[in-house]
Design a protein around this motif. Structure first.
Motif, PDB file in Angstrom:
ATOM      1  N   GLU A 136       0.613  -1.117  -0.116  1.00  0.00           N
ATOM      2  CA  GLU A 136       0.055  -0.025   0.129  1.00  0.00           C
ATOM      3  C   GLU A 136       0.776   1.223  -0.182  1.00  0.00           C
ATOM      4  O   GLU A 136       2.011   1.267   0.297  1.00  0.00           O
ATOM      5  N   CYS A 137       0.198   2.443  -0.483  1.00  0.00           N
ATOM      6  CA  CYS A 137       0.757   3.796  -0.457  1.00  0.00           C
ATOM      7  C   CYS A 137      -0.020   4.520   0.594  1.00  0.00           C
ATOM      8  O   CYS A 137      -1.308   4.495   0.499  1.00  0.00           O
ATOM      9  N   ARG A 138       0.542   5.459   1.386  1.00  0.00           N
ATOM     10  CA  ARG A 138      -0.129   6.433   2.279  1.00  0.00           C
ATOM     11  C   ARG A 138       0.536   7.754   2.235  1.00  0.00           C
ATOM     12  O   ARG A 138       1.702   8.099   2.365  1.00  0.00           O
ATOM     13  N   GLN A 139      -0.217   8.849   2.032  1.00  0.00           N
ATOM     14  CA  GLN A 139       0.210  10.082   2.071  1.00  0.00           C
ATOM     15  C   GLN A 139       0.139  10.552   3.687  1.00  0.00           C
ATOM     16  O   GLN A 139      -0.735  10.368   4.182  1.00  0.00           O
ATOM     17  N   GLU A 140       1.265  10.912   3.903  1.00  0.00           N
ATOM     18  CA  GLU A 140       1.487  11.540   5.405  1.00  0.00           C
ATOM     19  C   GLU A 140       0.987  12.848   5.163  1.00  0.00           C
ATOM     20  O   GLU A 140       1.015  13.574   4.421  1.00  0.00           O
ATOM     21  N   ARG A 141       1.014  13.475   6.706  1.00  0.00           N
ATOM     22  CA  ARG A 141       0.443  14.901   6.695  1.00  0.00           C
ATOM     23  C   ARG A 141       1.787  15.838   5.996  1.00  0.00           C
ATOM     24  O   ARG A 141       1.345  17.032   5.931  1.00  0.00           O
ATOM     25  N   ASP A 142       3.001  15.514   6.416  1.00  0.00           N
ATOM     26  CA  ASP A 142       4.004  16.323   6.107  1.00  0.00           C
ATOM     27  C   ASP A 142       4.172  16.268   4.420  1.00  0.00           C
ATOM     28  O   ASP A 142       5.235  16.989   4.061  1.00  0.00           O
ATOM     29  N   GLY A 143       3.416  15.500   3.761  1.00  0.00           N
ATOM     30  CA  GLY A 143       3.490  15.559   2.289  1.00  0.00           C
ATOM     31  C   GLY A 143       4.297  14.358   1.850  1.00  0.00           C
ATOM     32  O   GLY A 143       4.493  14.028   0.753  1.00  0.00           O
ATOM     33  N   SER A 144       5.062  13.680   2.905  1.00  0.00           N
ATOM     34  CA  SER A 144       5.805  12.428   2.503  1.00  0.00           C
ATOM     35  C   SER A 144       4.713  11.256   1.879  1.00  0.00           C
ATOM     36  O   SER A 144       3.512  11.306   2.281  1.00  0.00           O
ATOM     37  N   LEU A 145       5.479  10.460   1.098  1.00  0.00           N
ATOM     38  CA  LEU A 145       4.777   9.202   0.702  1.00  0.00           C
ATOM     39  C   LEU A 145       5.227   7.923   1.236  1.00  0.00           C
ATOM     40  O   LEU A 145       6.339   7.571   1.315  1.00  0.00           O
ATOM     41  N   ARG A 146       4.354   7.252   2.212  1.00  0.00           N
ATOM     42  CA  ARG A 146       4.954   6.123   2.821  1.00  0.00           C
ATOM     43  C   ARG A 146       4.465   4.816   2.111  1.00  0.00           C
ATOM     44  O   ARG A 146       3.140   4.618   1.628  1.00  0.00           O
ATOM     45  N   MET A 147       5.362   4.034   1.647  1.00  0.00           N
ATOM     46  CA  MET A 147       5.147   2.878   0.923  1.00  0.00           C
ATOM     47  C   MET A 147       5.405   1.578   1.815  1.00  0.00           C
ATOM     48  O   MET A 147       6.415   1.687   2.379  1.00  0.00           O
ATOM     49  N   VAL A 148       4.343   0.863   2.081  1.00  0.00           N
ATOM     50  CA  VAL A 148       4.333  -0.271   2.947  1.00  0.00           C
ATOM     51  C   VAL A 148       4.872  -1.384   2.169  1.00  0.00           C
ATOM     52  O   VAL A 148       4.048  -1.913   1.122  1.00  0.00           O
TER      53      VAL A 148
END
Length: 171
Positions: A82-94
């Motif tokens: 999955e991919c998640r957009q973080e609050r600081d604009g970062s992209l978290r890929m799990v």
């Protein structure tokens, strides 16, 4: 209205006394990346998440593979989930391993939170932080008008306004 008058005055002042346009560098160009580290568009190079429990595998133990997976220290692969957009604009890929690979692993206590009792496979986050600049420097071009501004302010400071009251006329 005041901004328009100010800009008009600057424009007319340039016609009276033309000066070359000056360039100010607000932000330098970002450093270029090596070919094996080229980030996704608009993001810094990927960073694997840090360890969340002492004595366990940390993010530095996992490696990004060229085929789009993450390599486990025991030689297994973790696949993108999955991919998640973080609050600081970062992209978290799990990324997640297969549960069969984790159950058969001898290093399971070091790789997972609850060790042998864990019912879920190992998950690792890869963070992509947004780039804060571009490949070229950020430039600002304008006319140097300090002398005109100072002269205008001096004129305004030395102006005097006299108000006199006239005789009141009968109604």
């Amino acid at each position: 209205m005041a901004r328009w008058v100010w800009n008009l005055r600057l424009e007319l002042g340039h016609h009276l006394k033309p000066e070359p346009v000056r360039t100010t560098e607000f932000a330098p160009a970002l450093a270029t990346f090596q070919s094996e580290q080229v980030p996704a568009s608009g993001y810094e190079p990927p960073v694997i998440g840090k360890a969340w429990k002492a004595g366990r595998y940390s993010g530095g133990d996992f490696t990004l593979q060229t085929d789009g997976t993450v390599g486990c220290p025991e030689g297994k692969k973790l696949f993108h989930q999955e991919c998640r957009q973080e609050r600081d604009g970062s992209l978290r890929m799990v990324y997640e391993a297969q549960i069969a690979d984790c159950r058969a692993c001898e290093q399971r206590p070091q790789g997972q939170w609850h060790g042998q009792e864990n019912q879920h496979p190992r998950r690792v986050s890869v963070l992509l932080h947004p780039r804060l600049g571009g490949s070229a420097p950020l430039l600002w071009c304008d006319w140097p008008r300090r002398q005109q501004r100072r002269a205008c302010i001096q004129v305004l400071r030395h102006q005097h306004l006299s108000v006199t009251e006239s005789a009141v006329l009968p109604a």
